[in-house]
Each structure stands twice: as C-alpha cells, then as structure tokens.
Design a protein around this motif. Structure first.
Motif, PDB file in Angstrom:
ATOM      1  N   GLY A   1      14.068 -21.250   1.069  1.00  9.16           N
ATOM      2  CA  GLY A   1      13.472 -20.151   1.814  1.00  9.16           C
ATOM      3  C   GLY A   1      13.216 -18.889   1.031  1.00  9.16           C
ATOM      4  O   GLY A   1      12.795 -17.879   1.611  1.00  9.16           O
ATOM      5  N   LYS A   2      13.413 -18.915  -0.288  1.00  5.68           N
ATOM      6  CA  LYS A   2      13.279 -17.704  -1.091  1.00  5.68           C
ATOM      7  C   LYS A   2      11.982 -17.698  -1.896  1.00  5.68           C
ATOM      8  O   LYS A   2      11.548 -18.721  -2.428  1.00  5.68           O
ATOM      9  N   ALA A   3      11.375 -16.525  -1.981  1.00  7.38           N
ATOM     10  CA  ALA A   3      10.196 -16.339  -2.809  1.00  7.38           C
ATOM     11  C   ALA A   3      10.600 -16.136  -4.257  1.00  7.38           C
ATOM     12  O   ALA A   3      11.759 -15.826  -4.562  1.00  7.38           O
ATOM     13  N   GLU A   4       9.634 -16.302  -5.147  1.00  5.63           N
ATOM     14  CA  GLU A   4       9.847 -16.096  -6.582  1.00  5.63           C
ATOM     15  C   GLU A   4       9.153 -14.792  -6.986  1.00  5.63           C
ATOM     16  O   GLU A   4       7.924 -14.706  -6.959  1.00  5.63           O
ATOM     17  N   VAL A   5       9.937 -13.791  -7.319  1.00  4.44           N
ATOM     18  CA  VAL A   5       9.379 -12.498  -7.721  1.00  4.44           C
ATOM     19  C   VAL A   5       9.046 -12.554  -9.209  1.00  4.44           C
ATOM     20  O   VAL A   5       9.930 -12.641 -10.054  1.00  4.44           O
ATOM     21  N   ILE A   6       7.758 -12.532  -9.511  1.00  2.00           N
ATOM     22  CA  ILE A   6       7.313 -12.627 -10.899  1.00  2.00           C
ATOM     23  C   ILE A   6       7.377 -11.268 -11.575  1.00  2.00           C
ATOM     24  O   ILE A   6       7.803 -11.143 -12.722  1.00  2.00           O
ATOM     25  N   SER A   7       6.919 -10.237 -10.862  1.00  2.00           N
ATOM     26  CA  SER A   7       6.933  -8.886 -11.419  1.00  2.00           C
ATOM     27  C   SER A   7       6.888  -7.871 -10.289  1.00  2.00           C
ATOM     28  O   SER A   7       6.564  -8.209  -9.143  1.00  2.00           O
ATOM     29  N   LYS A   8       7.231  -6.640 -10.618  1.00  2.00           N
ATOM     30  CA  LYS A   8       7.153  -5.538  -9.666  1.00  2.00           C
ATOM     31  C   LYS A   8       6.102  -4.552 -10.150  1.00  2.00           C
ATOM     32  O   LYS A   8       5.919  -4.372 -11.354  1.00  2.00           O
ATOM     33  N   GLY A   9       5.394  -3.915  -9.206  1.00  2.00           N
ATOM     34  CA  GLY A   9       4.339  -2.991  -9.590  1.00  2.00           C
ATOM     35  C   GLY A   9       4.149  -1.889  -8.581  1.00  2.00           C
ATOM     36  O   GLY A   9       4.084  -2.144  -7.376  1.00  2.00           O
TER      37      GLY A   9
ATOM     38  N   GLU B   1      -0.220  -0.964 -12.453  1.00  2.00           N
ATOM     39  CA  GLU B   1       1.079  -1.623 -12.357  1.00  2.00           C
ATOM     40  C   GLU B   1       1.010  -2.600 -11.190  1.00  2.00           C
ATOM     41  O   GLU B   1       0.881  -2.195 -10.034  1.00  2.00           O
ATOM     42  N   VAL B   2       1.097  -3.888 -11.500  1.00  2.00           N
ATOM     43  CA  VAL B   2       0.839  -4.930 -10.502  1.00  2.00           C
ATOM     44  C   VAL B   2       2.058  -5.821 -10.319  1.00  2.00           C
ATOM     45  O   VAL B   2       2.556  -6.425 -11.279  1.00  2.00           O
ATOM     46  N   GLY B   3       2.536  -5.911  -9.099  1.00  2.00           N
ATOM     47  CA  GLY B   3       3.590  -6.848  -8.759  1.00  2.00           C
ATOM     48  C   GLY B   3       2.985  -8.170  -8.323  1.00  2.00           C
ATOM     49  O   GLY B   3       1.847  -8.223  -7.854  1.00  2.00           O
ATOM     50  N   LEU B   4       3.744  -9.241  -8.494  1.00  2.00           N
ATOM     51  CA  LEU B   4       3.271 -10.573  -8.096  1.00  2.00           C
ATOM     52  C   LEU B   4       4.437 -11.378  -7.552  1.00  2.00           C
ATOM     53  O   LEU B   4       5.496 -11.451  -8.187  1.00  2.00           O
ATOM     54  N   ILE B   5       4.237 -11.954  -6.370  1.00  2.00           N
ATOM     55  CA  ILE B   5       5.268 -12.783  -5.754  1.00  2.00           C
ATOM     56  C   ILE B   5       4.683 -14.136  -5.377  1.00  2.00           C
ATOM     57  O   ILE B   5       3.679 -14.221  -4.664  1.00  2.00           O
ATOM     58  N   ASN B   6       5.301 -15.197  -5.867  1.00  2.00           N
ATOM     59  CA  ASN B   6       4.988 -16.570  -5.485  1.00  2.00           C
ATOM     60  C   ASN B   6       5.820 -16.871  -4.241  1.00  2.00           C
ATOM     61  O   ASN B   6       7.027 -17.077  -4.328  1.00  2.00           O
TER      62      ASN B   6
ATOM     63  N   ALA C   1      -5.368 -12.802 -12.711  1.00  2.00           N
ATOM     64  CA  ALA C   1      -5.955 -11.561 -12.196  1.00  2.00           C
ATOM     65  C   ALA C   1      -5.020 -10.385 -12.439  1.00  2.00           C
ATOM     66  O   ALA C   1      -5.462  -9.283 -12.786  1.00  2.00           O
ATOM     67  N   LYS C   2      -3.751 -10.611 -12.280  1.00  2.00           N
ATOM     68  CA  LYS C   2      -2.738  -9.576 -12.548  1.00  2.00           C
ATOM     69  C   LYS C   2      -2.844  -9.089 -13.995  1.00  2.00           C
ATOM     70  O   LYS C   2      -2.811  -7.878 -14.268  1.00  2.00           O
ATOM     71  N   ALA C   3      -3.003 -10.007 -14.935  1.00  2.04           N
ATOM     72  CA  ALA C   3      -3.121  -9.626 -16.349  1.00  2.04           C
ATOM     73  C   ALA C   3      -4.371  -8.775 -16.583  1.00  2.04           C
ATOM     74  O   ALA C   3      -4.335  -7.799 -17.349  1.00  2.04           O
ATOM     75  N   LEU C   4      -5.475  -9.123 -15.918  1.00  2.00           N
ATOM     76  CA  LEU C   4      -6.707  -8.353 -16.062  1.00  2.00           C
ATOM     77  C   LEU C   4      -6.546  -6.946 -15.500  1.00  2.00           C
ATOM     78  O   LEU C   4      -7.008  -5.964 -16.098  1.00  2.00           O
ATOM     79  N   LEU C   5      -5.877  -6.839 -14.359  1.00  2.00           N
ATOM     80  CA  LEU C   5      -5.658  -5.522 -13.743  1.00  2.00           C
ATOM     81  C   LEU C   5      -4.722  -4.666 -14.595  1.00  2.00           C
ATOM     82  O   LEU C   5      -4.924  -3.456 -14.741  1.00  2.00           O
ATOM     83  N   GLU C   6      -3.700  -5.295 -15.154  1.00  2.00           N
ATOM     84  CA  GLU C   6      -2.759  -4.550 -15.996  1.00  2.00           C
ATOM     85  C   GLU C   6      -3.426  -4.061 -17.273  1.00  2.00           C
ATOM     86  O   GLU C   6      -3.076  -3.000 -17.801  1.00  2.00           O
ATOM     87  N   ALA C   7      -4.416  -4.822 -17.744  1.00  2.00           N
ATOM     88  CA  ALA C   7      -5.148  -4.396 -18.933  1.00  2.00           C
ATOM     89  C   ALA C   7      -5.953  -3.126 -18.662  1.00  2.00           C
ATOM     90  O   ALA C   7      -6.318  -2.402 -19.600  1.00  2.00           O
TER      91      ALA C   7
ATOM     92  N   ILE D   1       9.996  -9.045   1.180  1.00  2.00           N
ATOM     93  CA  ILE D   1       8.994  -8.081   1.642  1.00  2.00           C
ATOM     94  C   ILE D   1       9.644  -6.738   1.942  1.00  2.00           C
ATOM     95  O   ILE D   1       9.102  -5.680   1.598  1.00  2.00           O
ATOM     96  N   ARG D   2      10.817  -6.757   2.553  1.00  2.00           N
ATOM     97  CA  ARG D   2      11.540  -5.502   2.800  1.00  2.00           C
ATOM     98  C   ARG D   2      11.774  -4.740   1.500  1.00  2.00           C
ATOM     99  O   ARG D   2      11.675  -3.508   1.460  1.00  2.00           O
ATOM    100  N   ASP D   3      12.063  -5.459   0.443  1.00  8.72           N
ATOM    101  CA  ASP D   3      12.360  -4.827  -0.843  1.00  8.72           C
ATOM    102  C   ASP D   3      11.157  -4.113  -1.449  1.00  8.72           C
ATOM    103  O   ASP D   3      11.308  -3.312  -2.384  1.00  8.72           O
ATOM    104  N   LEU D   4       9.955  -4.387  -0.921  1.00 10.21           N
ATOM    105  CA  LEU D   4       8.755  -3.764  -1.456  1.00 10.21           C
ATOM    106  C   LEU D   4       8.452  -2.414  -0.813  1.00 10.21           C
ATOM    107  O   LEU D   4       7.684  -1.622  -1.364  1.00 10.21           O
TER     108      LEU D   4
END
Length: 300
Positions: free
Chosen positions: A169-177, A205-210, A195-201, A222-225
C-alpha cells in the motif's frame, strides 16, 4: 531479473493453492501449461466464465491468478467480478494485459483507459499499477499474499529506474520538489521520469512519486506534500474521470486538505491507435509532450 512468468511458476510450484487461468491469452504464461498440468486452465475466449470459475475455485481454498486483455477482463466480465468475486471478497488475482497506452495499435474496443475507475469501485478490490517489469515482480508476492481480490495493471516494459523494495500500500517517493510534484503510475512513470529531468534542466524543482498502489491509496505520502510543494500534477494513461486525479481529489476533500492539483490524462476521449512512440507523441504523453502540457498548467 526474474520474469513475471518465472515468478508465477515458482509461486505455484511452492504453493498448490495457486491455479493459473487464462481466457485464451497466454502471452504472459505460455510456458506454464506443461509445468502446472491441471492447475493451468484456459477457458477460451470466455472472460465471464473464467471469473465465475475462479470464484468457485477460490471458494474451495484456491488462489486463482487470471489473465486476459485489460479491456475484456474488466468490462466484459465486470458483473462476474463484482458479484462472484467482490461480494464474497475472494482472493482472485487479476492480471491485466496491455492496459492503457500499452494496447497502442488497438482501437477503442481494446483500450482499457477506464479500468482503474471500474475496478476501484468494487468494495474490497485492491488496485495496483507497477511501473515496469522490475516493479511488477517486486510487488506481486505481497499482492498475491493478500486475502483480498486484486486487479494489477501488468507492465513488462524494461525498467528505467532501480526501484525501492515494495511495502504493501505504499508509494515510492523518487524525489521531492518545491515547484511541483508529479504523481503517476504504471507505464507513465518512465515518461514522467524523463519529463522531470527536462523540467529540472530548466531550473524547476520537481518531485516525483510512483504511486504503485491506487487502492489502497498511500494517503500519508500525499499528506507529506502539503506545504512542501506548490502543486500536484497527476499523469496517467486513463480517463481523467475516475482515475488517479479523481482518487487524489477525493482524498484531499475528505481530509480537508488544500493544495492545487491538475490532471494530465484522457479527457473524455480514446487515444489514436498507432505504434507506441506514435501514440505517445500524438497524445503529448511522451516526455516532451508532458513538459509542454505541464507548462500550460498554472504553477503557483
């Protein structure tokens, strides 16, 4: 890396409760009939019969893992899934093949882009969407061990990221932004990662959650965001209605939380068939297209 078929083979050989079923769709399990014998059942092109039989086997203590094309597994057999599996809350494990844009060359009849909405509406049904082949085999042992029925959007695409171990039941937090956070699942994870890499370039600051699990939802992730990112953007190869955007919006309203959330997905339209790269480019779901869409959304 172990494949889906190898994992299912090992699991079934180690536990005689497992029965592998298919409605004449053996792409994922073509080598299992000779291994499992009468614990491999092909019902033919009869998804309703397969789900009804699976419910009967589950009532007798078996754990059926059933396979069919996503559109037919969810829609043609829906009443049997809801009534025979869902009401009794039986551990039937549904493996859904070519969901979302992975049905690329097929037209609307074969496009499962409402499947998450349909399946999450069944009480007790768990809904999962691994990002790729590696994510899939990490998640499946936990999914198959659950006493509840489950629907899994199968992706056997090569992994573009080394995933963390899966926790139920847990998501995978790749990065925070700070600027924005992308919430996504399934095949769209890889497109979102690029797409995250393109935006960061460009200095964002881009977060990504799987998300991995769509039901149950990782509400804490989601609460943590809240207060830590300016905007949430959901990206999915699914209708906006009923999918991840709806799931997140429903949670935010119930929890009384406020944060802008914008969707990228199919807005009341099926996608134009073609080879997968063509579909992604035409529908602006490839990395460049996602960046273009994200830039049109209001970033606070």
């Amino acid at each position: 890396m172990i494949t889906y078929e190898e994992l299912l083979k090992e699991t079934a050989l180690a536990d005689e409760r497992f029965v592998v079923m298919t409605a004449e769709n053996r792409a994922l399990v073509r080598n299992l009939p000779q291994v499992l014998g009468d614990r491999f059942i092909d019902t033919g092109i009869t998804e309703q019969t397969m789900l009804g039989a699976a419910a009967g086997l589950a009532l007798r203590g078996r754990i059926p893992v059933v396979h069919a094309l996503s559109a037919f597994l969810t829609m043609r057999a829906f009443e049997f899934t809801r009534t025979s599996v869902g009401i009794a809350n039986l551990p039937v494990k549904m493996s859904s093949f070519i969901p979302g844009v992975l049905s690329d060359g097929n037209g609307p009849t074969h496009q499962a882009i409402e499947d998450v909405s349909i399946m999450r509406g069944i009480p007790g049904m768990e809904v999962f969407a691994p990002a790729d082949a590696e994510d899939l085999v990490q998640m499946l042992p936990t999914i198959w061990a659950s006493p509840n029925p489950s629907y899994v959007r199968i992706s056997t695409m090569p992994a573009a990221y080394k995933h963390a171990p899966y926790e139920a039941g847990k998501a995978e937090v790749i990065s925070k932004g700070k600027d924005l956070t992308i919430l996504t699942y399934g095949f769209m994870f890889e497109q979102s990662l690029h797409a995250k890499a393109l935006l960061e370039a460009e200095g964002l600051e881009v977060g990504l959650i799987n998300m991995r699990s769509l039901k149950p939802l990782d509400e804490q992730a989601i609460r943590d965001l809240i207060g830590k990112t300016n905007q949430l953007i959901t990206i999915e190869d699914h209708f906006i209605t009923g999918g991840l955007f709806s799931i997140v919006a429903e949670f935010l309203v119930r929890a009384g939380l406020q944060i802008p959330v914008s969707p990228i997905g199919f807005d009341s339209k099926w996608f134009k068939p073609g080879r997968l790269p063509e579909v992604l480019a035409y529908e602006k779901l490839d990395p460049a297209g996602l960046v273009e869409q994200i830039k049109t959304l209001k970033l606070n």
